[in-house]
Write a protein that holds these residues in place. Sequence first.
Motif, PDB file in Angstrom:
ATOM      1  N   GLY A 241       0.797  -1.229   0.000  1.00  0.00           N
ATOM      2  CA  GLY A 241       0.000   0.000   0.000  1.00  0.00           C
ATOM      3  C   GLY A 241       0.824   1.271   0.000  1.00  0.00           C
ATOM      4  N   MET A 242       2.016   1.237  -0.589  1.00  0.00           N
ATOM      5  CA  MET A 242       2.898   2.404  -0.520  1.00  0.00           C
ATOM      6  C   MET A 242       2.610   3.396  -1.633  1.00  0.00           C
ATOM      7  SD  MET A 242       6.546   0.702   0.621  1.00  0.00           S
ATOM      8  CE  MET A 242       7.288   2.326   0.831  1.00  0.00           C
ATOM      9  N   ARG A 243       2.753   4.680  -1.295  1.00  0.00           N
ATOM     10  CA  ARG A 243       2.573   5.766  -2.252  1.00  0.00           C
ATOM     11  C   ARG A 243       3.834   5.929  -3.108  1.00  0.00           C
ATOM     12  NH1 ARG A 243       0.738   7.498   2.843  1.00  0.00           N
ATOM     13  NH2 ARG A 243      -1.492   8.080   2.905  1.00  0.00           N
ATOM     14  N   TYR A 244       3.659   6.562  -4.270  1.00  0.00           N
ATOM     15  CA  TYR A 244       4.799   6.770  -5.159  1.00  0.00           C
ATOM     16  C   TYR A 244       5.902   7.569  -4.462  1.00  0.00           C
ATOM     17  CZ  TYR A 244       7.592   8.052  -9.202  1.00  0.00           C
ATOM     18  OH  TYR A 244       8.638   8.227 -10.083  1.00  0.00           O
ATOM     19  N   GLY A 245       5.545   8.649  -3.760  1.00  0.00           N
ATOM     20  CA  GLY A 245       6.538   9.474  -3.082  1.00  0.00           C
ATOM     21  C   GLY A 245       7.277   8.724  -1.992  1.00  0.00           C
ATOM     22  N   GLU A 246       6.587   7.777  -1.318  1.00  0.00           N
ATOM     23  CA  GLU A 246       7.239   6.964  -0.289  1.00  0.00           C
ATOM     24  C   GLU A 246       8.219   5.977  -0.919  1.00  0.00           C
ATOM     25  OE1 GLU A 246       3.374   7.013   2.762  1.00  0.00           O
ATOM     26  OE2 GLU A 246       3.762   5.281   1.463  1.00  0.00           O
ATOM     27  N   LEU A 247       7.828   5.407  -2.049  1.00  0.00           N
ATOM     28  CA  LEU A 247       8.672   4.424  -2.725  1.00  0.00           C
ATOM     29  C   LEU A 247       9.954   5.053  -3.265  1.00  0.00           C
ATOM     30  CD1 LEU A 247       5.874   2.487  -4.619  1.00  0.00           C
ATOM     31  CD2 LEU A 247       7.456   1.478  -2.969  1.00  0.00           C
ATOM     32  N   THR A 248       9.829   6.244  -3.827  1.00  0.00           N
ATOM     33  CA  THR A 248      11.001   6.846  -4.462  1.00  0.00           C
ATOM     34  C   THR A 248      11.987   7.447  -3.453  1.00  0.00           C
ATOM     35  OG1 THR A 248       9.661   8.841  -4.856  1.00  0.00           O
ATOM     36  CG2 THR A 248       9.897   7.280  -6.680  1.00  0.00           C
ATOM     37  N   GLU A 249      11.621   7.499  -2.179  1.00  0.00           N
ATOM     38  CA  GLU A 249      12.570   7.930  -1.135  1.00  0.00           C
ATOM     39  C   GLU A 249      13.000   6.739  -0.275  1.00  0.00           C
ATOM     40  OE1 GLU A 249      14.913   9.718   1.780  1.00  0.00           O
ATOM     41  OE2 GLU A 249      14.576  10.111  -0.341  1.00  0.00           O
ATOM     42  N   LEU A 250      12.494   5.559  -0.583  1.00  0.00           N
ATOM     43  CA  LEU A 250      12.830   4.369   0.196  1.00  0.00           C
ATOM     44  C   LEU A 250      14.305   4.007   0.000  1.00  0.00           C
ATOM     45  CD1 LEU A 250      11.192   2.449   2.018  1.00  0.00           C
ATOM     46  CD2 LEU A 250      10.966   0.918   0.039  1.00  0.00           C
ATOM     47  N   ARG A 251      14.998   3.705   1.118  1.00  0.00           N
ATOM     48  CA  ARG A 251      16.426   3.388   1.073  1.00  0.00           C
ATOM     49  C   ARG A 251      16.687   2.005   1.678  1.00  0.00           C
ATOM     50  NH1 ARG A 251      19.338   8.018  -0.245  1.00  0.00           N
ATOM     51  NH2 ARG A 251      17.999   9.873  -0.372  1.00  0.00           N
ATOM     52  N   ARG A 252      17.859   1.488   1.364  1.00  0.00           N
ATOM     53  CA  ARG A 252      18.203   0.125   1.799  1.00  0.00           C
ATOM     54  C   ARG A 252      18.071  -0.017   3.307  1.00  0.00           C
ATOM     55  NH1 ARG A 252      18.382  -3.920   3.497  1.00  0.00           N
ATOM     56  NH2 ARG A 252      19.638  -5.792   3.034  1.00  0.00           N
ATOM     57  N   SER A 253      18.468   0.990   4.063  1.00  0.00           N
ATOM     58  CA  SER A 253      18.413   0.912   5.526  1.00  0.00           C
ATOM     59  C   SER A 253      16.982   0.890   6.062  1.00  0.00           C
ATOM     60  CB  SER A 253      19.172   2.092   6.141  1.00  0.00           C
ATOM     61  OG  SER A 253      18.657   3.326   5.669  1.00  0.00           O
ATOM     62  N   ASP A 254      16.004   1.191   5.219  1.00  0.00           N
ATOM     63  CA  ASP A 254      14.603   1.173   5.655  1.00  0.00           C
ATOM     64  C   ASP A 254      13.979  -0.218   5.567  1.00  0.00           C
ATOM     65  OD1 ASP A 254      14.540   3.984   6.048  1.00  0.00           O
ATOM     66  OD2 ASP A 254      14.242   4.285   3.893  1.00  0.00           O
ATOM     67  N   VAL A 255      14.689  -1.152   4.956  1.00  0.00           N
ATOM     68  CA  VAL A 255      14.119  -2.475   4.675  1.00  0.00           C
ATOM     69  C   VAL A 255      14.798  -3.538   5.534  1.00  0.00           C
ATOM     70  CG1 VAL A 255      13.633  -4.191   2.890  1.00  0.00           C
ATOM     71  CG2 VAL A 255      13.655  -1.755   2.306  1.00  0.00           C
ATOM     72  N   ASP A 256      13.992  -4.281   6.298  1.00  0.00           N
ATOM     73  CA  ASP A 256      14.491  -5.396   7.111  1.00  0.00           C
ATOM     74  C   ASP A 256      13.760  -6.654   6.655  1.00  0.00           C
ATOM     75  OD1 ASP A 256      15.142  -7.294   9.022  1.00  0.00           O
ATOM     76  OD2 ASP A 256      15.158  -5.847  10.671  1.00  0.00           O
ATOM     77  N   LEU A 257      14.393  -7.408   5.761  1.00  0.00           N
ATOM     78  CA  LEU A 257      13.729  -8.586   5.211  1.00  0.00           C
ATOM     79  C   LEU A 257      13.648  -9.724   6.216  1.00  0.00           C
ATOM     80  CD1 LEU A 257      15.024  -8.692   1.529  1.00  0.00           C
ATOM     81  CD2 LEU A 257      12.818  -7.893   2.385  1.00  0.00           C
ATOM     82  N   ASP A 258      14.578  -9.778   7.175  1.00  0.00           N
ATOM     83  CA  ASP A 258      14.520 -10.829   8.189  1.00  0.00           C
ATOM     84  C   ASP A 258      13.259 -10.685   9.041  1.00  0.00           C
ATOM     85  OD1 ASP A 258      16.906 -11.917   7.299  1.00  0.00           O
ATOM     86  OD2 ASP A 258      18.121 -10.698   8.682  1.00  0.00           O
ATOM     87  N   LYS A 259      12.931  -9.426   9.374  1.00  0.00           N
ATOM     88  CA  LYS A 259      11.708  -9.185  10.152  1.00  0.00           C
ATOM     89  C   LYS A 259      10.501  -8.909   9.255  1.00  0.00           C
ATOM     90  CE  LYS A 259      14.135  -7.300  14.180  1.00  0.00           C
ATOM     91  NZ  LYS A 259      14.297  -6.103  15.064  1.00  0.00           N
ATOM     92  N   ARG A 260      10.758  -8.851   7.933  1.00  0.00           N
ATOM     93  CA  ARG A 260       9.709  -8.568   6.940  1.00  0.00           C
ATOM     94  C   ARG A 260       9.000  -7.245   7.259  1.00  0.00           C
ATOM     95  NH1 ARG A 260       6.200 -13.627   7.327  1.00  0.00           N
ATOM     96  NH2 ARG A 260       4.708 -12.208   6.354  1.00  0.00           N
ATOM     97  N   VAL A 261       9.815  -6.193   7.426  1.00  0.00           N
ATOM     98  CA  VAL A 261       9.280  -4.875   7.777  1.00  0.00           C
ATOM     99  C   VAL A 261       9.958  -3.808   6.931  1.00  0.00           C
ATOM    100  CG1 VAL A 261       9.219  -3.106   9.576  1.00  0.00           C
ATOM    101  CG2 VAL A 261       8.611  -5.453  10.131  1.00  0.00           C
ATOM    102  N   ILE A 262       9.163  -2.845   6.486  1.00  0.00           N
ATOM    103  CA  ILE A 262       9.685  -1.636   5.841  1.00  0.00           C
ATOM    104  C   ILE A 262       9.353  -0.460   6.743  1.00  0.00           C
ATOM    105  CG2 ILE A 262       9.465  -0.055   3.883  1.00  0.00           C
ATOM    106  CD1 ILE A 262       8.820  -2.405   2.118  1.00  0.00           C
ATOM    107  N   LYS A 263      10.370   0.316   7.090  1.00  0.00           N
ATOM    108  CA  LYS A 263      10.155   1.501   7.930  1.00  0.00           C
ATOM    109  C   LYS A 263       9.895   2.695   7.003  1.00  0.00           C
ATOM    110  CE  LYS A 263      13.142  -0.118  11.683  1.00  0.00           C
ATOM    111  NZ  LYS A 263      12.026  -0.340  12.635  1.00  0.00           N
ATOM    112  N   ILE A 264       8.676   3.161   6.993  1.00  0.00           N
ATOM    113  CA  ILE A 264       8.284   4.290   6.134  1.00  0.00           C
ATOM    114  C   ILE A 264       8.335   5.559   6.978  1.00  0.00           C
ATOM    115  CG2 ILE A 264       6.487   5.245   4.642  1.00  0.00           C
ATOM    116  CD1 ILE A 264       5.469   2.368   4.257  1.00  0.00           C
ATOM    117  N   ARG A 265       9.314   6.380   6.702  1.00  0.00           N
ATOM    118  CA  ARG A 265       9.542   7.581   7.502  1.00  0.00           C
ATOM    119  C   ARG A 265       9.586   8.860   6.658  1.00  0.00           C
ATOM    120  NH1 ARG A 265       8.563   4.054  10.373  1.00  0.00           N
ATOM    121  NH2 ARG A 265       9.607   3.340  12.281  1.00  0.00           N
TER     122      ARG A 265
END
Length: 412
Positions: A241-265
Amino acid sequence: MPAGSHVDSTRIARLGMNHMTGRSRHRGFGHIRKLPSGRYQASYVGHDDARHTAPETFTARIDAEAWLAAEHKRSEDPENWQAPRARIEAARKAAEAAQLPTYADYAQRYLAERKVKGRALAPSTVDGYRRMLANYINPTFGDIPLDEITPAMVNQWYDRLPADKERTRREAYTLARAVMTVATGAHGPLVGQVNPFAIRGGGSGTSPKREQIATAKEIEVILDHIRPEWQAMVLLALWCGMRYGELTELRRSDVDLDKRVIKIRRAVARAGPGKKIVKGPKSASGVRDQRIPAHIVPAIRKHLRTYVTGRDGLLFPGAHGQHLHPARFQGKHTHRGWYGARKAAGRDDLRFHDLRATGATLLAQQGANIGEIQAFLGDSTPTAALRYVRAGQSRMDQLTDRLSSLAERGGW
């Protein structure tokens, strides 16, 4: 009888004369003529023995009558009477002398000082308002002093707004009226005066509800046709459910695949041609830890290994490592962008933002309540979240079939 009495009485009598022929109608003061265009022209003979027409024509006869009524009242004071155009010009010069702002100048001040819930307007919102002013409002009102804007002018302007763009008409009127509401308010330059933007229902109405969602087959085709480095964007918009503006600012440090979580800040917002800013998400609720569905984790992992460099590298960079511009992603000049991919799927009507709605709808069909959907979308209110829940046709077919079965069984 004084020598000038006969002249003055004759002149006053002539103020009520109607010398025009054709499609005009006789009246006590001045005359109104219906033009071939269907609009109305009002005029009268003034104390200078010349005929004076209103500075604009009118959509409705009642507006022309109102203008004549106001002029008639002014004509009752011959010593201070001025021809309409001379009066307007004198008022314009007086406004300049008094530094009364024009509509355009005051609108800029309005945008700079306007606050919502104690916060200044977002740059992207200001940019949108400036475009609305430049395209639809200032061409008519921009150079006019605030106190010279009349209801008749507003009615004519509103009638000229594009009839086939209901949302544009509504938003242009709402903004134009809001500026004058502040101008006529307690701290405005026209304190106590009546707001001339008084068209009943001018700012009301709703845009047609969008019902577009994507099917599994359509998503499969889109993924096959869009550029490989953007496939993960489609998956995250749909399943997170992510917005375009959130996706294009998403960085590697925001993604934790082990916990299956994306930190949207954070999110990227456009603030005019060639300008962008990094800010918080659209609302406070947009700041969230978004759960990643297990079935897309392998695709996201592959994307990180293939296309992302560094801990703070952008997941979806544009040219030269900068933020991905919407026009580049849409691919107006290449068949591998969003436009080409949706065309291949036979869905020219599908917007990238509709992927959020598709995800929210699928979530609702799995039994999610409104609070859960609101959290999934990062929306600030339940009403905002509900806008994204759409009834898929196949799902509606299943539900109505169940109703038929219930009716056939009876006992309900």
